[in-house]
Design an enzyme around this catalytic site. Structure first.
Site, mmCIF file in Angstrom:
data_model
loop_
_atom_site.group_PDB
_atom_site.id
_atom_site.type_symbol
_atom_site.label_atom_id
_atom_site.label_comp_id
_atom_site.label_asym_id
_atom_site.label_seq_id
_atom_site.Cartn_x
_atom_site.Cartn_y
_atom_site.Cartn_z
ATOM 1 N N ARG A 270 -12.851 69.218 2.286
ATOM 2 C CA ARG A 270 -11.531 69.814 3.210
ATOM 3 C C ARG A 270 -10.590 70.515 1.956
ATOM 4 O O ARG A 270 -10.188 71.579 2.129
ATOM 5 C CB ARG A 270 -10.669 68.653 3.750
ATOM 6 N N ASP A 399 -26.006 63.611 8.102
ATOM 7 C CA ASP A 399 -26.076 65.184 8.245
ATOM 8 C C ASP A 399 -26.056 66.215 7.177
ATOM 9 O O ASP A 399 -26.928 66.708 6.897
ATOM 10 C CB ASP A 399 -25.330 65.375 9.366
ATOM 11 N N GLU A 533 -19.168 71.250 15.861
ATOM 12 C CA GLU A 533 -20.816 71.320 15.638
ATOM 13 C C GLU A 533 -21.723 72.142 16.841
ATOM 14 O O GLU A 533 -22.502 72.902 16.144
ATOM 15 C CB GLU A 533 -21.291 70.048 15.445
#
Length: 641
Positions: A270, A399, A533
């Site tokens: 981020r 992921d 997503e």
């Protein structure tokens, strides 16, 4: 009452020397004498302990070196031609042994002299008054503060900026698509403006309570996560006044020298990702400087026996630890495996290879480890270098590790063949063991737990449809068509998980057991927290196929978010997507501005805005330019060397 402080010599909390007025004046002399005696005793004990340990610890030359086989990364300056068994492994043997013992004796004498000198200095210190000691401490503190300020102001070396293509524009020709794009921009304005009014400087916003919000991933400090996360979205949407407001806040308020424990993974994707993207898009140096300042604060997290970083690190002390729930103190694959893109760019921009070496060290370690069924477990112990629980997932916990293998190859202008091979190997194992088709014909990605497949897919795993499409070109045995189709099948399954709810928004996870397909069963899995997503996958598939269904599905999701998640103070997640009268969770996530709205905006833009042959998006949707690493000293790819 004196406050305990952490002394760096012992690492234990003990009361410090009392430099303030004594509580009982008639005990002044006795108190000062006892304090000096105690401090002298502690120093003496510590010196004795260190001196004794030097003699009684076992001779390291008689024991095997803890070798992870990372010599080119760990000790690149050692010349293998000088008689070492392996490149970079320094061994003591043969005629050198006598010289080694002489060197050891010389070091013992030096340590003895240094300890005696330190003891004399301690005695001299104790002869000084409280005022003199206080003044010396203050002088040292001022010196450290000044050195830190000087370091922060040190200019970074100039580097050639990659060719930046498509950083603005993207106006669609179709009028209907243009209106949809403007609607997404208006949604971004609504989210940003309310954060600006009610949550400015806080990490996130509570849009119903109309106040700031934060979670433990950001520690206990207000670091303006939404500001940093939203900057590049504001820029590509042409919201330049808002962008400048964010820039001013960062210049004046963003401070990483805080006593706060943060998630290494989250602040990397981020903050570092967001700051680097803002720098590349705008050219404003402040973003690069802040990204490097934060990166330096994260480096102590890598101080583990294996070099696998801790999940969390204190920005001030540098002390790291792992999440208590993560398989007996393990680090998490998706966290330590999602640093490569940002850290390579840090080395590129600073000329300092330390960041590149940290992530390459992780890669080399993983390459040497056995993988059950070719799958990467989600947990790795940073102390032992052994896998934790055998749980493999392309959703949460796993992921973005796979995503970054592919994107490392793309970001290197397709020269990092090592990363591409690791990606291809992993995807083949995933397709063999985790990807299945339901009775109703829906392709899903399950999770491997304790030797069997759990037929459950998370919203987080829906990104994989876009990943398969992105990685189709360059796949083995010319299987581009196969992986593009696989991506389309995953997109369809994830769309079904949205379409089978009352709100037309997807649940956090959904099952494929018996008659239940693409539907959440447990109440705790029925929420939607503004996740990106599914829309991310729609965008990638639109870019590669231009099939209008992906814009149609994306618009359905945008309308559902507008109808059920929009409140007067911003946007909020909902607790049950199967209820026609949803309850809000009262959190506007920073990733909603960074990812969800950005992917929607790009979905309704032309392909010349941030074209994929020039930009690679990090897992927080922050675009970073492709680097031609073959022309730099950073590439660790043997083929390039």
């Amino acid at each position: 009452m004196t406050t305990p402080v952490l002394l760096p010599l012992s690492g234990r909390r003990i009361p410090p020397l009392n430099l303030g007025p004594p509580s009982f004046p008639h005990h002044r002399a006795t108190l000062r004498l006892s304090e000096k005696f105690i401090l002298l005793l502690i120093l003496s004990a510590f010196i004795t302990l260190c001196f004794g340990a030097f003699f009684f610890l076992p001779d390291s030359s008689k024991h095997k070196r803890f070798d992870l086989g990372l010599e080119d990364v760990l000790i690149p300056h050692v010349d293998a031609s000088k008689g070492a068994k392996n490149p970079g492994v320094f061994l003591i043997h043969g005629p050198d042994e006598h010289r080694h013992r002489e060197e050891e004796e010389r070091l013992r004498n030096k340590i003895r002299a240094d300890h005696e000198k330190a003891l004399e200095e301690a005695k001299e210190k104790l002869k000084k008054s409280r005022e003199e000691i206080r003044a010396e401490i203050q002088t040292e503190k001022n010196k450290v503060v000044q050195e830190m300020k000087t370091k922060e102001k040190k200019p970074l070396p100039p580097v050639p900026i990659p060719n930046l293509v498509g950083i603005d524009g993207g106006d669609p020709e179709d009028n209907d698509i243009r209106k949809k794009r403007e609607k997404i921009k208006e949604m971004m304005k609504h989210a940003w403006d309310n954060y600006r009014i009610y949550g400015w400087g806080h990490n996130e916003l509570r849009p119903i309570a109309r106040k700031g919000h934060s979670t433990n991933i950001f520690g206990n400090s207000q670091m303006g996560a939404t500001i940093v996360d939203a900057l590049d979205t504001l820029y590509i949407m042409g919201l330049h006044d808002e962008f400048r407001d964010g820039q001013k806040w960062i210049e004046n308020n963003l401070d990483f020298s805080v006593n706060s424990e943060v998630s290494v993974f989250e602040v990397n994707i981020r903050f570092i990702g967001g700051l680097l993207a803002a720098y590349y898009l705008s050219g404003e140096e402040i973003f690069k400087i802040k990204a490097v300042q934060l990166a330096e604060k994260l480096l102590p997290a890598f101080n583990t026996p294996t070099g696998i970083p801790w999940a969390m690190v204190n920005l001030k002390s540098g002390v790291g630890r792992n999440w208590g729930w993560a398989s007996a103190g393990s680090s998490i694959l998706a966290e330590f495996g999602t640093l490569h893109m940002e850290f390579v760019h840090l080395s590129y921009l600073t000329g300092d290879p330390v960041y590149y070496r940290k992530v390459m060290h992780i890669r080399k370690l993983l390459q040497k480890m056995d993988r059950p069924n070719g799958l990467y477990p989600n947990y790795l112990n940073p102390r032992t270098g052994r896998w934790g629980q055998y749980h493999t997932s392309v959703g949460g916990l796993g992921d973005s590790f796979y995503e970054y293998l592919l994107k490392a190859w793309l970001m290197s202008d397709k020269t990092d063949h090592e990363a591409r091979k690791m990606y291809d190997d992993a995807i083949e194992a995933i397709e063999k063991h985790l990807i299945k088709k339901s009775r109703g014909g829906l392709t899903f990605i399950g999770e491997w737990k304790n030797g069997h497949l759990e037929k459950k897919m998370g919203h987080l795993a829906c990104f994989a449809g876009g990943m398969f499409a992105l990685g189709a070109d360059g796949s083995r045995m010319d299987r581009a068509g196969h992986y593009l189709e696989l991506g389309a099948e995953i997109a369809r399954t994830c769309h079904e998980s949205y379409d089978r709810t009352a709100l037309k928004l997807g649940p956090e996870s959904f099952k494929f057991d018996g008659a239940v397909e693409a539907v959440a069963v447990r109440q705790a899995e029925k929420y939607y927290i503004l996740r990106p997503e599914v829309i991310e996958t729609y965008w990638y598939l639109w870019r590669f196929t231009h099939d209008p269904r992906y814009r149609q599905w994306g618009w359905e999701a945008a309308l559902a978010i507008e109808k059920y998640c929009r409140v007067s103070g911003g946007f909020s997640g909902v607790k049950d997507v199967y209820s026609s009268t949803p309850t809000h969770d009262d959190v506007q996530q920073s990733f909603f501005l960074a990812e969800t709205l950005k992917y929607l905006y790009l979905l309704f833009s032309s392909d010349d805005l941030l074209p994929l042959d020039h930009w690679v998006f990090n897992t927080e949707a922050h675009p970073l330019p492709v680097l031609h690493l073959a022309n730099t000293t950073l590439s660790g790819n043997p083929a390039v060397r």
